[in-house]
Motif scaffolding. Structure first.
Motif, PDB file in Angstrom:
ATOM      1  N   GLU A 127      -6.130   8.661  -8.987  1.00 47.27           N
ATOM      2  CA  GLU A 127      -5.414   9.177 -10.167  1.00 47.27           C
ATOM      3  C   GLU A 127      -4.335   8.198 -10.610  1.00 47.27           C
ATOM      4  O   GLU A 127      -4.207   7.886 -11.806  1.00 47.27           O
ATOM      5  CB  GLU A 127      -4.786  10.528  -9.842  1.00 47.27           C
ATOM      6  CG  GLU A 127      -3.875  11.076 -10.933  1.00 47.27           C
ATOM      7  CD  GLU A 127      -2.947  12.170 -10.450  1.00 47.27           C
ATOM      8  OE1 GLU A 127      -1.944  12.455 -11.154  1.00 47.27           O
ATOM      9  OE2 GLU A 127      -3.183  12.735  -9.367  1.00 47.27           O
ATOM     10  N   LEU A 128      -3.574   7.695  -9.661  1.00 47.20           N
ATOM     11  CA  LEU A 128      -2.504   6.759  -9.994  1.00 47.20           C
ATOM     12  C   LEU A 128      -3.066   5.465 -10.571  1.00 47.20           C
ATOM     13  O   LEU A 128      -2.565   4.957 -11.583  1.00 47.20           O
ATOM     14  CB  LEU A 128      -1.661   6.469  -8.753  1.00 47.20           C
ATOM     15  CG  LEU A 128      -0.848   7.636  -8.189  1.00 47.20           C
ATOM     16  CD1 LEU A 128      -0.263   7.279  -6.830  1.00 47.20           C
ATOM     17  CD2 LEU A 128       0.265   8.034  -9.161  1.00 47.20           C
ATOM     18  N   ALA A 129      -4.113   4.924  -9.931  1.00 45.90           N
ATOM     19  CA  ALA A 129      -4.701   3.668 -10.409  1.00 45.90           C
ATOM     20  C   ALA A 129      -5.285   3.834 -11.809  1.00 45.90           C
ATOM     21  O   ALA A 129      -5.157   2.935 -12.655  1.00 45.90           O
ATOM     22  CB  ALA A 129      -5.777   3.191  -9.440  1.00 45.90           C
ATOM     23  N   ALA A 138       0.867  -1.173   0.000  1.00 40.76           N
ATOM     24  CA  ALA A 138       0.000   0.000   0.000  1.00 40.76           C
ATOM     25  C   ALA A 138       0.906   1.227   0.000  1.00 40.76           C
ATOM     26  O   ALA A 138       1.789   1.361   0.858  1.00 40.76           O
ATOM     27  CB  ALA A 138      -0.896   0.005   1.233  1.00 40.76           C
ATOM     28  N   ILE A 139       0.706   2.109  -0.974  1.00 41.34           N
ATOM     29  CA  ILE A 139       1.569   3.283  -1.081  1.00 41.34           C
ATOM     30  C   ILE A 139       0.734   4.537  -1.284  1.00 41.34           C
ATOM     31  O   ILE A 139      -0.444   4.483  -1.670  1.00 41.34           O
ATOM     32  CB  ILE A 139       2.577   3.151  -2.247  1.00 41.34           C
ATOM     33  CG1 ILE A 139       1.852   3.174  -3.609  1.00 41.34           C
ATOM     34  CG2 ILE A 139       3.420   1.885  -2.099  1.00 41.34           C
ATOM     35  CD1 ILE A 139       2.790   3.259  -4.802  1.00 41.34           C
ATOM     36  N   ARG A 140       1.366   5.678  -1.040  1.00 36.14           N
ATOM     37  CA  ARG A 140       0.840   6.985  -1.410  1.00 36.14           C
ATOM     38  C   ARG A 140       2.001   7.815  -1.944  1.00 36.14           C
ATOM     39  O   ARG A 140       3.144   7.673  -1.483  1.00 36.14           O
ATOM     40  CB  ARG A 140       0.193   7.691  -0.221  1.00 36.14           C
ATOM     41  CG  ARG A 140      -1.146   7.080   0.217  1.00 36.14           C
ATOM     42  CD  ARG A 140      -1.725   7.797   1.427  1.00 36.14           C
ATOM     43  NE  ARG A 140      -2.053   9.187   1.134  1.00 36.14           N
ATOM     44  CZ  ARG A 140      -3.242   9.609   0.719  1.00 36.14           C
ATOM     45  NH1 ARG A 140      -4.227   8.728   0.521  1.00 36.14           N
ATOM     46  NH2 ARG A 140      -3.470  10.887   0.489  1.00 36.14           N
ATOM     47  N   ILE A 141       1.709   8.654  -2.920  1.00 35.92           N
ATOM     48  CA  ILE A 141       2.716   9.545  -3.502  1.00 35.92           C
ATOM     49  C   ILE A 141       2.201  10.970  -3.392  1.00 35.92           C
ATOM     50  O   ILE A 141       1.054  11.255  -3.764  1.00 35.92           O
ATOM     51  CB  ILE A 141       3.005   9.195  -4.979  1.00 35.92           C
ATOM     52  CG1 ILE A 141       3.448   7.737  -5.110  1.00 35.92           C
ATOM     53  CG2 ILE A 141       4.079  10.114  -5.544  1.00 35.92           C
ATOM     54  CD1 ILE A 141       3.699   7.284  -6.546  1.00 35.92           C
ATOM     55  N   GLU A 142       3.022  11.854  -2.878  1.00 37.16           N
ATOM     56  CA  GLU A 142       2.627  13.252  -2.696  1.00 37.16           C
ATOM     57  C   GLU A 142       2.131  13.863  -4.000  1.00 37.16           C
ATOM     58  O   GLU A 142       2.688  13.614  -5.078  1.00 37.16           O
ATOM     59  CB  GLU A 142       3.814  14.075  -2.174  1.00 37.16           C
ATOM     60  CG  GLU A 142       4.199  13.760  -0.736  1.00 37.16           C
ATOM     61  CD  GLU A 142       5.394  14.585  -0.285  1.00 37.16           C
ATOM     62  OE1 GLU A 142       5.928  15.372  -1.117  1.00 37.16           O
ATOM     63  OE2 GLU A 142       5.789  14.453   0.881  1.00 37.16           O
ATOM     64  N   SER A 149      -8.851  11.001   2.111  1.00 35.24           N
ATOM     65  CA  SER A 149      -8.082  11.443   0.938  1.00 35.24           C
ATOM     66  C   SER A 149      -7.845  10.321  -0.063  1.00 35.24           C
ATOM     67  O   SER A 149      -6.903  10.368  -0.846  1.00 35.24           O
ATOM     68  CB  SER A 149      -6.744  12.045   1.376  1.00 35.24           C
ATOM     69  OG  SER A 149      -6.000  11.122   2.169  1.00 35.24           O
ATOM     70  N   GLY A 150      -8.683   9.281  -0.021  1.00 38.19           N
ATOM     71  CA  GLY A 150      -8.633   8.260  -1.060  1.00 38.19           C
ATOM     72  C   GLY A 150      -7.975   6.955  -0.693  1.00 38.19           C
ATOM     73  O   GLY A 150      -7.826   6.087  -1.556  1.00 38.19           O
ATOM     74  N   GLY A 151      -7.556   6.793   0.554  1.00 33.39           N
ATOM     75  CA  GLY A 151      -6.952   5.524   0.959  1.00 33.39           C
ATOM     76  C   GLY A 151      -5.559   5.328   0.394  1.00 33.39           C
ATOM     77  O   GLY A 151      -4.719   6.229   0.418  1.00 33.39           O
ATOM     78  N   PHE A 152      -5.288   4.144  -0.132  1.00 33.59           N
ATOM     79  CA  PHE A 152      -3.974   3.789  -0.667  1.00 33.59           C
ATOM     80  C   PHE A 152      -4.079   3.423  -2.145  1.00 33.59           C
ATOM     81  O   PHE A 152      -5.153   3.128  -2.662  1.00 33.59           O
ATOM     82  CB  PHE A 152      -3.406   2.547   0.040  1.00 33.59           C
ATOM     83  CG  PHE A 152      -3.384   2.591   1.522  1.00 33.59           C
ATOM     84  CD1 PHE A 152      -2.549   3.459   2.205  1.00 33.59           C
ATOM     85  CD2 PHE A 152      -4.190   1.731   2.260  1.00 33.59           C
ATOM     86  CE1 PHE A 152      -2.514   3.480   3.590  1.00 33.59           C
ATOM     87  CE2 PHE A 152      -4.163   1.732   3.638  1.00 33.59           C
ATOM     88  CZ  PHE A 152      -3.330   2.613   4.313  1.00 33.59           C
ATOM     89  N   LEU A 153      -2.925   3.400  -2.804  1.00 34.22           N
ATOM     90  CA  LEU A 153      -2.765   2.646  -4.044  1.00 34.22           C
ATOM     91  C   LEU A 153      -2.182   1.300  -3.638  1.00 34.22           C
ATOM     92  O   LEU A 153      -1.138   1.245  -2.971  1.00 34.22           O
ATOM     93  CB  LEU A 153      -1.815   3.346  -5.014  1.00 34.22           C
ATOM     94  CG  LEU A 153      -1.513   2.538  -6.294  1.00 34.22           C
ATOM     95  CD1 LEU A 153      -2.711   2.569  -7.230  1.00 34.22           C
ATOM     96  CD2 LEU A 153      -0.261   3.058  -6.993  1.00 34.22           C
ATOM     97  N   ARG A 154      -2.866   0.216  -4.010  1.00 34.14           N
ATOM     98  CA  ARG A 154      -2.400  -1.110  -3.618  1.00 34.14           C
ATOM     99  C   ARG A 154      -1.878  -1.869  -4.824  1.00 34.14           C
ATOM    100  O   ARG A 154      -2.543  -1.966  -5.856  1.00 34.14           O
ATOM    101  CB  ARG A 154      -3.523  -1.910  -2.968  1.00 34.14           C
ATOM    102  CG  ARG A 154      -3.084  -3.291  -2.482  1.00 34.14           C
ATOM    103  CD  ARG A 154      -4.214  -4.031  -1.807  1.00 34.14           C
ATOM    104  NE  ARG A 154      -5.292  -4.367  -2.747  1.00 34.14           N
ATOM    105  CZ  ARG A 154      -6.438  -4.935  -2.385  1.00 34.14           C
ATOM    106  NH1 ARG A 154      -6.679  -5.212  -1.109  1.00 34.14           N
ATOM    107  NH2 ARG A 154      -7.365  -5.223  -3.298  1.00 34.14           N
TER     108      ARG A 154
END
Length: 456
Positions: A395-397, A385-389, A426-431
């Motif tokens: 958006e990333l997914a 599980a990641i987040r990018i500033e 704020s949208g959780g994580f990108l998994r």
């Protein structure tokens, strides 16, 4: 006499493995599809598709009839139950099928709740999927039961075992915990959790849905009272499976229709089952077993010096498996093959995990939630599980999806965790979820795509 040596598990043949999964050949906008959505559901090999379609074409019938297709359906269900018994390392009459883990857990919580009284307590964790939370909350509300929460270590998203132990007391009747986090990949010390529960006279209910594709499940060694999993997470159809100790399945009383048998495990299976998908369950277990058989043959055939290769044995060797032929160690041949498969799966996924975490750590403004120290990777699976500033998970997914990379965004029903870590709003994580059919080339392409998206 030949000498015996201990060797590492042979490497998986990814070309052969991937050729068995027809969905892996898809493309998106001209890009090869990379299925990094395993935590939401894995792809299935052709044999699972064939088993489902063959059942519908040839054997489609209800159970208990005095004619051929019904009798074949009865036999198929018995064979699938035996396969899952080998997969879990239990007896066949301790395996019940259901639509999914959530439905099974709601049903079990209602039945178990019959024995609970005001003042009784249950312990839940902040790390769990809500399917191992909400059913128990509902039961607690109905019966006046107190709920206590085991907290986590925020810095690495691991369960605080000392805190969990402190919440267990003489009033505790049940401890519900996950084997592995479907959000951040943490693998919990389940055997210790079970021990703590039993020391207080409480039941231990384990959610192994996320752990199923990544690690060997051995309910005999864990000594858990109940364990639930979903076959669509380990290369099978959308079905749930419940293990319950025989004594508990006999002691508790299910909510069921009157004509249904009182015999276990059938009394815990409500209504007509999804027979075609149960046929697929037997096929998915055989797929995993065949991985192990191939590895065992490869190792044996590769020895020319008179030695005999042997995998490092699993600590449990209880003669409690399904109906397969018993091996020299008291387990069925199929169970031994499943153990061999998971040894190789673990090593392959460890390689992928090290490669992807090394690459992700180079991104400025990127945070990995969970264990990032390679020396501790035995405490996690290859789910990140990641987040990018300055980039939302959605958006990333979306941008990754347009490039053929299938990932997830959001909370994945691990709502307590995303709320606790203050990422829910704020949208959780990108998994990113890796399983054994994923490749290092897919990892490298993903990292390149992320660099392009975020401009680094």
């Amino acid at each position: 006499m030949p000498t015996t040596e201990i060797t590492a598990a042979p490497a998986l043949d990814l070309t052969s493995i991937r050729s068995q999964f027809p969905s892996l050949t898809q493309t998106v906008n001209g890009h090869p599809a990379a299925f990094l959505d395993g935590p939401g559901g894995t792809q299935v090999p052709q044999r699972v598709i064939d088993a489902i379609s063959n059942y519908l074409r040839r054997d489609n019938a209800n159970t208990g009839g005095a004619y051929a297709t019904s009798r074949r359906t009865d036999t198929m269900i018995a064979e699938a139950r035996s396969a899952m018994a080998d997969f879990l390392h239990c007896a066949s009459d301790e395996v019940a099928f259901g639509p999914n883990m959530t439905t099974l857990t709601y049903a079990m919580s209602r039945a178990i709740g019959r024995d609970f009284r005001p003042g009784d307590e249950i312990v839940l964790t902040r790390l769990d999927h809500d399917a191992n939370v909400s059913p128990w909350l509902a039961m607690a509300e109905d019966h006046g039961v107190t709920v206590r929460w085991a907290e986590i270590h925020d810095e690495d998203c691991t369960l605080d075992i000392a805190d969990l132990a402190s919440k267990i007391n003489s009033n505790t009747k049940l401890v519900a915990a996950g084997y592995a986090s479907n959000a951040v990949g943490t693998v919990n010390p389940v055997k210790e959790i079970v021990r703590l529960a039993h020391a207080a006279g409480a039941l231990a209910y384990i959610d192994a849905v996320h752990y199923g594709p990544h690690g060997l499940i051995d309910v005999a060694a864990l000594d858990c009272d109940f364990l639930v999993c979903s076959t669509y997470k380990f290369f099978g159809p959308h079905m749930g499976v419940l293990f319950g100790k025989r004594e508990h399945l006999q002691r508790f009383h299910p909510y069921k229709v009157r004509p249904n048998t009182n015999a276990i495990p059938n009394c815990w299976e409500w209504g007509t089952l999804n027979h075609e998908c149960i046929a697929g369950i037997a096929a998915c277990v055989e797929y995993i077993a065949d991985l192990g058989r191939g590895l065992t043959n490869e190792t044996t055939n590769g020895l020319t010096d008179g030695t005999t290769s042997m995998r490092v044995p699993h600590p449990s060797r209880f003669s409690k498996g399904g109906n397969g032929e018993a091996g020299t160690s008291g387990i069925s041949e199929r169970r031994a093959a499943i153990e061999a498969a998971y040894a190789a799966i673990h090593e392959h996924e460890r390689t992928l995990l090290e490669r992807i975490t090394t690459g992700l750590k180079k991104f400025p403004g990127l945070k990995i939630y969970g264990i990032t120290d390679p020396a501790r990777f035995h405490e996690r699976c290859a789910t990140l599980a990641i987040r990018i500033e300055n980039h939302t998970p959605l958006e990333l997914a979306t941008q990754l999806g347009d490039r053929g990379f299938f990932t997830w965004d959001g909370n994945y029903y691990a709502l307590n965790l995303t709320e606790h870590l203050d990422v829910e709003k704020s949208g959780g994580f990108l998994r990113i979820g890796l399983v054994h059919y994923n490749t290092t080339e897919e990892v490298d392409r993903l990292l390149a795509a992320l660099r392009q998206i975020v401009g680094v």
